[in-house]
Design an enzyme around this catalytic site. Sequence first.
Site, short mmCIF file in Angstrom:
data_model
loop_
_atom_site.label_atom_id
_atom_site.label_comp_id
_atom_site.label_asym_id
_atom_site.label_seq_id
_atom_site.Cartn_x
_atom_site.Cartn_y
_atom_site.Cartn_z
N ARG A 262 -0.58 0.40 6.04
CA ARG A 262 -1.78 1.03 5.48
C ARG A 262 -3.06 0.49 6.11
O ARG A 262 -4.14 0.95 5.77
CB ARG A 262 -1.82 0.76 3.98
N ARG B 166 -9.08 5.07 -4.29
CA ARG B 166 -7.92 5.06 -3.38
C ARG B 166 -8.19 5.94 -2.16
O ARG B 166 -7.81 5.59 -1.05
CB ARG B 166 -6.67 5.51 -4.13
N LYS C 251 4.21 11.91 0.22
CA LYS C 251 5.09 11.01 0.99
C LYS C 251 6.38 10.72 0.22
O LYS C 251 7.47 10.88 0.74
CB LYS C 251 4.36 9.70 1.33
N ARG D 81 0.33 14.13 -11.38
CA ARG D 81 1.64 13.53 -11.08
C ARG D 81 2.22 12.87 -12.33
O ARG D 81 1.51 12.20 -13.08
CB ARG D 81 1.48 12.48 -9.98
N ARG E 153 1.16 7.29 -14.01
CA ARG E 153 0.88 5.95 -13.49
C ARG E 153 -0.53 5.55 -13.88
O ARG E 153 -1.44 6.37 -13.85
CB ARG E 153 1.00 5.95 -11.95
P1 ADP Z 1 2.47 10.19 -2.36
O1 ADP Z 1 3.81 9.50 -2.35
O2 ADP Z 1 2.01 10.59 -0.99
O3 ADP Z 1 1.43 9.44 -3.12
P2 ADP Z 1 3.84 12.14 -4.08
O4 ADP Z 1 5.04 12.47 -3.27
O5 ADP Z 1 4.05 11.25 -5.26
O6 ADP Z 1 2.65 11.58 -3.12
O7 ADP Z 1 3.17 13.53 -4.54
C1 ADP Z 1 1.98 13.54 -5.33
C2 ADP Z 1 2.10 14.65 -6.39
O8 ADP Z 1 2.02 15.93 -5.76
C3 ADP Z 1 3.41 14.64 -7.16
O9 ADP Z 1 3.12 15.00 -8.49
C4 ADP Z 1 4.28 15.71 -6.46
O10 ADP Z 1 5.16 16.32 -7.40
C5 ADP Z 1 3.21 16.70 -5.97
N1 ADP Z 1 3.50 17.29 -4.64
C6 ADP Z 1 3.96 16.65 -3.55
N2 ADP Z 1 4.01 17.47 -2.48
C7 ADP Z 1 3.56 18.68 -2.92
C8 ADP Z 1 3.35 19.96 -2.28
N3 ADP Z 1 3.60 20.15 -0.97
N4 ADP Z 1 2.85 20.97 -3.03
C9 ADP Z 1 2.55 20.77 -4.35
N5 ADP Z 1 2.74 19.62 -5.01
C10 ADP Z 1 3.23 18.57 -4.31
P1 AMP Z 2 1.40 3.95 -3.63
O1 AMP Z 2 2.59 3.96 -4.55
O2 AMP Z 2 1.79 4.04 -2.18
O3 AMP Z 2 0.38 4.98 -4.03
O4 AMP Z 2 0.70 2.52 -3.79
C1 AMP Z 2 0.17 2.09 -5.02
C2 AMP Z 2 -0.77 0.90 -4.81
O5 AMP Z 2 -0.01 -0.21 -4.27
C3 AMP Z 2 -1.88 1.12 -3.78
O6 AMP Z 2 -3.03 1.76 -4.35
C4 AMP Z 2 -2.19 -0.32 -3.34
O7 AMP Z 2 -2.94 -1.03 -4.30
C5 AMP Z 2 -0.79 -0.94 -3.31
N1 AMP Z 2 -0.14 -0.80 -1.98
C6 AMP Z 2 0.97 -0.07 -1.69
N2 AMP Z 2 1.28 -0.17 -0.39
C7 AMP Z 2 0.33 -0.99 0.17
C8 AMP Z 2 0.08 -1.47 1.48
N3 AMP Z 2 0.88 -1.13 2.51
N4 AMP Z 2 -0.99 -2.28 1.68
C9 AMP Z 2 -1.80 -2.63 0.67
N5 AMP Z 2 -1.64 -2.20 -0.60
C10 AMP Z 2 -0.58 -1.40 -0.86
#
Ligand code: ADP
Ligand code: AMP
Length: 226
Positions: free
Chosen positions: A87, A168, A13, A124, A157
């Site tokens: 969410r 999660r 995302k 990541r 992270r």
């Molecule tokens: P989210 O915001 O949904 O938690 P991220 O955008 O942070 O996910 O992506 C999670 C990890 O996967 C990151 O390390 C990113 O670089 C990698 N990633 C994201 N999309 C792809 C993809 N289509 N193919 C391979 N790696 C990806």
């Molecule tokens: P994310 O960066 O989206 O992976 O979110 C990291 C953490 O923040 C999640 O695991 C939750 O603990 C909290 N969080 C983020 N967005 C929400 C949401 N919309 N509702 C509840 N918790 C959230």
Amino acid sequence: MRVILLGAPGAGKGTHCKKIVERYGLTHLSSGDILRQNRAENTELGRKAQSYMDSGGLVPDELIVKMMAEAIGKTGKKGFVLDGFPRTVEQALELDNILANEKIDIVLNLEVNDEIIVRRITGRRSCPACGAVYHIETMKPKVDEVCDKCGGKLMQRPDDTENVVKNRIEHYYAQTAPVVDYYRTKKLVFDIDANKGPNDVISLIFKKLDNLKRKQKKQVVNNISL
Ligand code: ADP
Ligand code: AMP
């Protein structure tokens, strides 16, 4: 344009939101980023959210809804892309109230297999200084552990470990998957196979959003000529 990106943690995302924002001039509103910012600044919200985030649970709806209502209220005319919010179905209902007469245009649902989710999250690496996101295998920085954009030192992270990831993912299926169904009944969902590489995924997203923009422009022209 008002867009929501849904998908399990690690679906991509944040990665794709950054590109959407560049192309369409929208504001990126990531609930996770806003919470991490609050933690870094040691605000009351940041302190309240800490234990939920570290264990991989969800922060209570009332805190999140207040925080996101404020953030949405500050966005400009061009619109926004929501990342990580809503969410829960409760949050989705509250979002409808926040938007009142304004409507969500599209919900992009990034679908990814569980094994890939775990690999993506544990690999990541994020830049705490500018928020850029990398992956140790699939999206490497030019220099190991150094951010291409600002030279910051990349970090893992604290909630990106295998144990927390499992929690999660469980929360995703129990509480967030029903949000996809909520928007499906409103016929707003466009499913995307996000197991594919990042270039394929962003091409699908751009194609869909370009089409949507074209349709919206046509509608405006039709309304004017009526
Ligand atoms: P989210 O915001 O949904 O938690 P991220 O955008 O942070 O996910 O992506 C999670 C990890 O996967 C990151 O390390 C990113 O670089 C990698 N990633 C994201 N999309 C792809 C993809 N289509 N193919 C391979 N790696 C990806
Ligand atoms: P994310 O960066 O989206 O992976 O979110 C990291 C953490 O923040 C999640 O695991 C939750 O603990 C909290 N969080 C983020 N967005 C929400 C949401 N919309 N509702 C509840 N918790 C959230």
